[in-house]
Scaffold this active site. Sequence first.
Site, PDB file in Angstrom:
ATOM      1  CD  GLU A  90      -5.091  -9.918   6.202  1.00 35.57           C
ATOM      2  OE1 GLU A  90      -5.647  -9.039   5.508  1.00 35.57           O
ATOM      3  OE2 GLU A  90      -5.289 -11.137   6.026  1.00 35.57           O
ATOM      4  CE  LYS A 144      -7.209 -15.647  -0.251  1.00 35.78           C
ATOM      5  NZ  LYS A 144      -7.961 -14.392  -0.288  1.00 35.78           N
ATOM      6  CG  HIS A 173      16.552  -1.261   1.177  1.00 32.69           C
ATOM      7  ND1 HIS A 173      16.318   0.069   1.415  1.00 32.69           N
ATOM      8  CD2 HIS A 173      17.862  -1.471   1.501  1.00 32.69           C
ATOM      9  CE1 HIS A 173      17.423   0.654   1.850  1.00 32.69           C
ATOM     10  NE2 HIS A 173      18.368  -0.267   1.925  1.00 32.69           N
ATOM     11  CB  SER A 183     -12.561 -16.317   0.732  1.00 29.88           C
ATOM     12  OG  SER A 183     -13.350 -15.656  -0.229  1.00 29.88           O
TER      13      SER A 183
END
Length: 518
Positions: free
Chosen positions: A347, A340, A213, A334
């Site tokens: 992804e 970043k 979970h 970024s």
Amino acid sequence: MESLLASSSACSPIASLVSPATRSSRRPRRLSLSLSGERPAVPRATAKMSLPEETKKEAKLWGGRFQESVTDVVERFTESISYDKQLYKQDIRGSRAHASMLAHQGLMSNSDRDRILWGLDQIECQIEAGEFLWRTDREDVHMNIEAALTDLVGEPAKKLHTARSRNDQVSTDFRLWCRDAIDAILLRIKQLQVALVTLAKKNEGLIVPGYTHLQRAQPVLLQHLLLAYVEQLERDAGRLLDCRVRLNFCPLGACALAGTGLPIDRFMTSKALEFTAPLRNSIDAVSDRDFVIEFLSANSITATHLSRIGEEWVLWASEEFGFITPSDSVSTGSSIMPQKKNPDPMELVRGKSARVIGDLVSLLVLCKGLPQAYNRDLQEDKEPAFDSVKAIMGMLEVTTEFAQNITFNQERIHKALPAGHLDATTLADYLVKKEIPFRTSHDIVGRAVALCFSKNCQLQDLSLDELRSINPVFEEGVYDFLGVENSIQKFSSYGSTGTACVASQLEYWIAKLHIKSD
């Protein structure tokens, strides 16, 4: 599976999906084949074949009963050459087998067969050299190759379509293509498995939190988690192998739908193309697309597994987790935030799974309302299949690359381990060994955890008196069950995360994947 290494060569049926840069930098080797073992008697041509200009329309090979040409709008809408030219290698291979069978059965002469085989060799070399003119007015890969063959060798080429329809021809080509694609995907799966097992070997003994979970549950060895991915991929490979067995039957000779009255030998062509046997039913042979639906279904399950890996690694690369650090070589930055460092490849793996699943849904919807036998709707089966294979190949390749370029942050992981009382279930097992029923044990440990929350400490920090205040059954030996290191050592069931069990699992995969020891 090692034989699949050939799938990445420049002449591979799906080489463009494996290494386009390599493919464009080398002139392909010449391929010539005569199933009878003879060399074609016609001299090898070296000059570029002369083809008509694409702007000059020609009569359709099927146009004998038609008085008018199709309009440009219809021609643009119905052509498939813009994408099905990917099937050229399989189409040529099928034509070689068909021509040799026709000659063997006395339906064409040996000299005509040899001229056809020679011409097909020339066309294949032209295509692989990027010198072949694909014409939209020739509709598809089959008509383009047949028309070019006629331009090249003349009348003998007109005999090639004897006892053959585009219906059984395209089904044969597509089955061959899917078979080649499966072999290439299997190679990619194995490469990812090797990368994951290698990563597990490098991180021996590293304990990480296990989650259910997305909440902390029990401690597990990182090796155990990585090998769980390997197990999933093995099932993916098994589904593809099962699919390959079912698709490996030959439609050629089924013709349009009813077969033929000519004395062909379907078993000869089937054997030449390395199929198991001809398909038994000619209607089924031209209308069935189960094989590609099953293939895309297997791809979809693989994509789902890769997406789950991607999701976990994206989470673990975040500041909140900080469990892994991808190298700069597999990260992006970024355009506005200079600090970043994003795990973009994983992804995109997560995102591309949607495409692969969508390709499967497209095929299911395409086929759900079709009557027997062949319908032109089935032209739409190619692009989803091509897209699915391209996506899954890329996903497997980049996940392998990512796995080879990440570091697990052992110090950060170790500091994170105390949170969550991961040894609670092991403490319950201790009580079970004291002959306390598990449900009662569960309640006792729950109260011990509640005491920890009130004292802001871990179970192993509770004194023996504090534990006995909950239940007098506790003895000094309880501390051998507390703490994640002790907890890991207590797991002993087959397939568990115990040190000995995981070592056995790792040894199994090292042997199965033929990974060399350091």
